[in-house]
Design an enzyme around this catalytic site. Structure first.
Site, short mmCIF file in Angstrom:
data_model
loop_
_atom_site.label_atom_id
_atom_site.label_comp_id
_atom_site.label_asym_id
_atom_site.label_seq_id
_atom_site.Cartn_x
_atom_site.Cartn_y
_atom_site.Cartn_z
CB SER A 1 -0.91 0.00 1.23
OG SER A 1 -0.12 0.24 2.37
CE LYS A 2 -0.89 7.27 -2.86
NZ LYS A 2 -2.21 7.81 -3.03
#
Ligand code: GLU
Length: 484
Positions: A251-252
């Site tokens: 994820s980010k």
């Protein structure tokens, strides 16, 4: 003849997992001198926007995945957008209906959804078959009167064993009871993924379907459709998930997740290419660096790992750094020029620009790093040096050294050799330790003790600019001494 496809649903930026799928297809096609096809799974009208398609094309082109056939290229098996293939899908729906492999269901998607919800509340198992059995003639009539189209449901034989022969995962056995009948065309007239994909893969004569592991569970359904239509099966290869180093979903917070983000942060395409190729595949030796040609030569699906691949951002950064160091200076300049232009209005890859790049690239992890690292070549920022650097300048020896350099600069010929000779001679001439000469010099000229080699700083700044900067430093020192 190998024919493979990358079939993105262009609904946003390309996720790194999809980029890796595209890359494996590309490598497999090139290794086998086959055809790499780009097809758009774009039946999601709302999300498959022009922007999403354009950004997908921009990013796979950036990565260097040129395709031979498909969207924007054409070919013998088009159209290559699912949106434009609805007649073809309908044609095969008719065949499935005629041969008893599918049935019409006179319920709208919304009705099905609410019935399913009701069932779930009462813990009853929902099935299309049951719904069909209870469908009344009256319902069919009113459905038609309202001008609605029935959904089409594929009939699944009960308790049937389906084996997916997968090049990565071996034989994976499914039982049809795990999924039962399923919709292949919605009541809005649009085909679902599992159906459209089969029609496309079959008609486009795809020999190998290489895609993400998440589609493994769709494959038995697809195999049933292939078989019902007497299409021959492609070979399947499902490649594993990509996880973050902490084994959670990428994820980010792990850095970035889309190809576009990596491009924007200043990863070189060849570094990304190399890095992605090693994500879940390895040529069974410990090498880390490969050219595109070497990867094409070595790529083999049998060396694709079953276990999840770990996306190590630090490794990508390190690889990118190495690629920056090895890159031909002029090409590195074309990559970095847009940043330099934006920040300092540098208009071309002049000799000076190349010297600057050569001087700073040793510290670059991303191409974008060129901006902060080269700033002292473009802007005078003596006023913002750190406290400790100011202290170093205030050392009594510093003033002596700076003045000496200022007064003797004209006698130095500006070549690497002569500048180095001059710099090396300072210790003897001035009888001061090296640190007390070179630190103040660096701070005066480059506003930091770190940075490129001093002779490079000299060569790039040139005599006039060096004199100006030295004078500025000398005056700062004199002022601060008076103030004390
Ligand atoms: N559009 C699908 C996806 O992006 C394609 C899957 C497949 O390759 O069959 O996941």
């Amino acid at each position: 003849m190998v024919r493979v496809r990358y079939a993105p649903s262009p609904t946003g930026e390309i996720h790194i997992g999809n980029a890796r799928t595209a890359l494996f297809n590309y490598l497999f096609a090139r290794h086998n001198k086959g055809t790499f096809i780009l097809r758009l799974d774009d039946t999601d009208e709302k999300r498959s926007t022009k922007e999403a398609i354009d950004s997908m094309i921009r990013d796979i082109t950036w990565l260097g995945l040129d395709w031979d056939e498909g969207y924007l290229k054409g070919g013998d098996f088009g159209p290559y957008r699912q949106k434009e293939r609805l007649d073809i899908y309908n044609h095969y729906i008719d065949i499935l209906l005629q041969n008893g492999f599918a049935y019409e269901l006179y319920y709208t998607d919304e009705e099905v959804d609410s019935i399913r919800e009701e069932y779930e509340k009462t813990l009853k198992t929902f099935s299309y078959r049951k719904l069909k059995e209870n469908e009344t003639e009256e319902r069919r009539k009113s459905f038609k009167e309202k001008g609605l189209t029935p959904a089409i449901v594929f009939k699944v034989e009960e308790n049937k064993e389906i084996v997916v022969h997968d090049l990565v995962r071996g034989d994976v056995v499914f039982n049809s009871n795990e999924f039962k009948d399923f919709v292949i065309r919605r009541s809005n007239g649009l085909p679902v993924y599992n159906y459209a994909t089969v029609i496309d893969d079959a008609l486009m004569k795809i020999t190998h379907v290489i895609r993400a592991e998440e589609h493994l569970s769709n494959t038995p359904k697809q195999i049933l459709i292939f078989e019902a239509l007497n299409f021959s099966l492609p070979t399947f290869a499902h490649i594993s998930l990509i996880l973050a180093p902490d084994r959670t979903k990428l994820s980010k917070r792990h850095g970035a997740t889309s190809l576009g983000q990596f491009r924007e942060m200043g990863i070189l395409p060849e570094a990304m290419f190399n890095f992605l190729a090693l994500l879940g595949w390895s040529p069974k030796d410990n090498r880390e660096f490969f050219t595109k040609e070497e990867l094409i030569e070595l790529f083999d699906l049998s060396n694709v790992n079953k276990a999840p691949a770990i996306f190590d951002f630090e490794k990508l950064k390190w690889m990118n750094h190495k690629y920056i160091l090895d890159k031909d200076l002029k090409s590195l300049c074309s990559e970095t020029l847009p940043y330099l232009k934006d920040a300092y209005n540098v208009l071309d890859c002049s000799e000076r620009t190349l010297l600057i790049l050569d001087a700073v690239r040793g510290n670059m992890n991303f191409t974008k790093d060129v901006v902060p690292l080269s700033k002292p070549f473009f802007e005078r920022t003596l006023n913002s040096i750190s406290e400790t650097d100011l202290k170093a300048l205030q050392d009594p020896h510093a003033l002596k050294a700076l003045k000496y350099v200022l007064n003797n600069l004209d006698s130095v010929e500006f070549t690497q050799d002569d500048i180095e000779k001059f710099l090396n001679s300072l210790k003897d001439v001035l009888q001061i330790s090296g640190k007390k000469i070179y630190h103040p010099l660096r701070i005066s000229l480059f506003y930091s003790r770190n940075g490129p080699e001093l002779w490079k700083i000299f060569l790039i700044l040139g005599k006039d600019e060096i004199k100006e900067r030295l004078k500025e430093a000398i005056s700062l020192i004199s002022k601060s001494i008076q103030e004390e």
